[in-house]
Design a protein around this motif. Structure first.
Motif, PDB file in Angstrom:
ATOM      1  N   THR A   1       0.853  -1.192   0.000  1.00 30.44           N
ATOM      2  CA  THR A   1       0.000   0.000   0.000  1.00 30.44           C
ATOM      3  C   THR A   1       0.889   1.243   0.000  1.00 30.44           C
ATOM      4  OG1 THR A   1      -0.173   0.170   2.420  1.00 30.44           O
ATOM      5  CG2 THR A   1      -1.809  -1.207   1.277  1.00 30.44           C
TER       6      THR A   1
ATOM      7  N   MET B   1      -0.931  -0.852  -4.575  1.00 35.44           N
ATOM      8  CA  MET B   1      -2.145  -0.120  -4.251  1.00 35.44           C
ATOM      9  C   MET B   1      -1.816   1.317  -3.847  1.00 35.44           C
ATOM     10  SD  MET B   1      -5.198  -0.962  -1.527  1.00 35.44           S
ATOM     11  CE  MET B   1      -6.812  -0.208  -1.782  1.00 35.44           C
TER      12      MET B   1
ATOM     13  N   ALA C   1      -6.577   3.114   0.573  1.00 37.52           N
ATOM     14  CA  ALA C   1      -6.247   2.149   1.627  1.00 37.52           C
ATOM     15  C   ALA C   1      -7.110   2.321   2.867  1.00 37.52           C
ATOM     16  CB  ALA C   1      -4.771   2.259   2.002  1.00 37.52           C
TER      17      ALA C   1
ATOM     18  N   GLN D   1      -9.487  -2.478  -0.044  1.00 35.17           N
ATOM     19  CA  GLN D   1      -8.353  -3.362   0.215  1.00 35.17           C
ATOM     20  C   GLN D   1      -8.745  -4.831   0.032  1.00 35.17           C
ATOM     21  OE1 GLN D   1      -5.059  -2.869   2.623  1.00 35.17           O
ATOM     22  NE2 GLN D   1      -5.783  -1.039   3.691  1.00 35.17           N
ATOM     23  N   GLU D   2      -9.934  -5.198   0.451  1.00 33.40           N
ATOM     24  CA  GLU D   2     -10.407  -6.573   0.235  1.00 33.40           C
ATOM     25  C   GLU D   2     -10.423  -6.899  -1.248  1.00 33.40           C
ATOM     26  OE1 GLU D   2     -13.430  -7.232   4.048  1.00 33.40           O
ATOM     27  OE2 GLU D   2     -14.184  -6.312   2.194  1.00 33.40           O
TER      28      GLU D   2
ATOM     29  N   VAL E   1      -6.709  -7.179  -2.702  1.00 33.81           N
ATOM     30  CA  VAL E   1      -6.019  -8.432  -2.367  1.00 33.81           C
ATOM     31  C   VAL E   1      -6.666  -9.615  -3.079  1.00 33.81           C
ATOM     32  CG1 VAL E   1      -5.510 -10.041  -0.487  1.00 33.81           C
ATOM     33  CG2 VAL E   1      -5.046  -7.603  -0.207  1.00 33.81           C
TER      34      VAL E   1
ATOM     35  N   ALA F   1       2.195  -2.931   4.724  1.00 38.23           N
ATOM     36  CA  ALA F   1       1.293  -1.831   5.079  1.00 38.23           C
ATOM     37  C   ALA F   1       2.133  -0.566   5.215  1.00 38.23           C
ATOM     38  CB  ALA F   1       0.544  -2.140   6.369  1.00 38.23           C
TER      39      ALA F   1
ATOM     40  N   ALA G   1      -5.972   1.998   8.156  1.00 37.16           N
ATOM     41  CA  ALA G   1      -5.590   1.391   6.881  1.00 37.16           C
ATOM     42  C   ALA G   1      -4.583   0.263   7.090  1.00 37.16           C
ATOM     43  CB  ALA G   1      -5.025   2.443   5.931  1.00 37.16           C
TER      44      ALA G   1
ATOM     45  N   TYR H   1      -6.445  -2.669   8.292  1.00 39.75           N
ATOM     46  CA  TYR H   1      -7.171  -3.282   7.175  1.00 39.75           C
ATOM     47  C   TYR H   1      -6.238  -4.162   6.341  1.00 39.75           C
ATOM     48  CZ  TYR H   1     -10.910   0.186   8.019  1.00 39.75           C
ATOM     49  OH  TYR H   1     -11.899   0.961   8.562  1.00 39.75           O
ATOM     50  N   THR H   2      -5.016  -3.680   6.082  1.00 39.42           N
ATOM     51  CA  THR H   2      -4.054  -4.483   5.315  1.00 39.42           C
ATOM     52  C   THR H   2      -3.790  -5.807   6.018  1.00 39.42           C
ATOM     53  OG1 THR H   2      -2.998  -2.479   4.448  1.00 39.42           O
ATOM     54  CG2 THR H   2      -1.754  -4.533   4.287  1.00 39.42           C
TER      55      THR H   2
ATOM     56  N   SER I   1      -5.040  -9.498   4.480  1.00 42.07           N
ATOM     57  CA  SER I   1      -3.938 -10.335   3.992  1.00 42.07           C
ATOM     58  C   SER I   1      -3.680 -11.569   4.848  1.00 42.07           C
ATOM     59  CB  SER I   1      -2.658  -9.506   3.891  1.00 42.07           C
ATOM     60  OG  SER I   1      -2.225  -9.043   5.156  1.00 42.07           O
TER      61      SER I   1
END
Length: 224
Positions: free
Chosen positions: A9, A33, A58, A64-65, A68, A83, A112, A115-116, A120
């Motif tokens: 990201t 990203m 991000a 993000q979903e 990936v 990240a 963010a 979230y990564t 992942s």
């Protein structure tokens, strides 16, 4: 043997872009990203079939979903996630600071990043993979009134916690903690400080260690 796959990201400039170049040079494929679609496409174009551009924000969990999922579908799996997206504050301090800007800071530097990790981890678990987080020297020491620094303290604490969790299934987590880096993060150039390539080299160093060795933190400072 298929190349390993790295999701990044904040990939369009600075440390993210430099890490993409270093990873591809080391034989990795990369998913990139960032919000800047034009810069992202240009960067991905440097790498040919070794890269997939994944434009998106991000701070948006669904984005993000989706990124990936597309990356895993394209390359067949995920071995590492970086990240890296983050920002500073234009108006520092608590009394004089802008609460709306604080929210943006927290959304990018903390949410963010979470979230990564969230999107992942299921894929990393399948391959005993690696989570890399961009921390900072500001997350290792107290800086007068720094709210930005406090977000990086979170990153460092979370990295240690994730290292303990991931080792339960053979995974690894590393925080990269640079001092001042000459990137677009700053409004004026910092020619005597670290270069993005220095942080990128640290990321690849951590990724390339044998499975028995977990580099939990790389702390690098400019000599100038």
């Amino acid at each position: 043997m298929a190349s390993k796959v790295l999701f990044i990201t904040g990939a369009s400039t600075g440390i993210g872009a430099a890490t993409a170049r270093a990873a591809v040079a080391a034989g990795w494929s990369v998913g990139l990203m960032a919000r800047s679609a034009d810069k992202l496409e240009a960067l991905a174009g440097e790498f040919g079939d070794a890269a997939l551009a994944l434009p998106g924000d991000a701070t948006d969990l669904a984005a993000q979903e989706d990124a990936v999922a597309k990356l895993v579908d394209h390359f067949g799996g995920l071995d590492a996630a970086f990240a890296n997206a983050g920002k500073g504050l234009d108006t520092p301090g608590t009394e004089q600071g802008d609460p709306a800007e604080w929210r943006q800071l927290i959304d990018l530097n903390i949410m963010a990043l979470l979230y990564t990790a969230r999107v992942s981890l299921p894929h990393l678990r399948e391959r005993k993979g690696h989570l890399i987080l961009t921390g900072s020297a500001a997350g290792r020491r107290h800086i007068s009134g720094s709210i930005y620094g406090a977000t990086k303290w979170f990153v460092h604490g979370y990295a240690g916690n994730m290292a303990e969790e991931m080792r339960e299934w053979g995974g690894r987590c590393t925080v990269i903690a640079p001092g001042m880096v000459d990137t677009p993060f700053f409004d004026t150039p910092k020619p005597d400080k670290l270069k993005p390539e220095d942080a990128a080299n640290a990321v690849v160093y951590a990724l390339e260690q044998p499975e028995r060795a977990a580099i939990r933190e790389v702390f690098l400072m400019p000599t100038g």
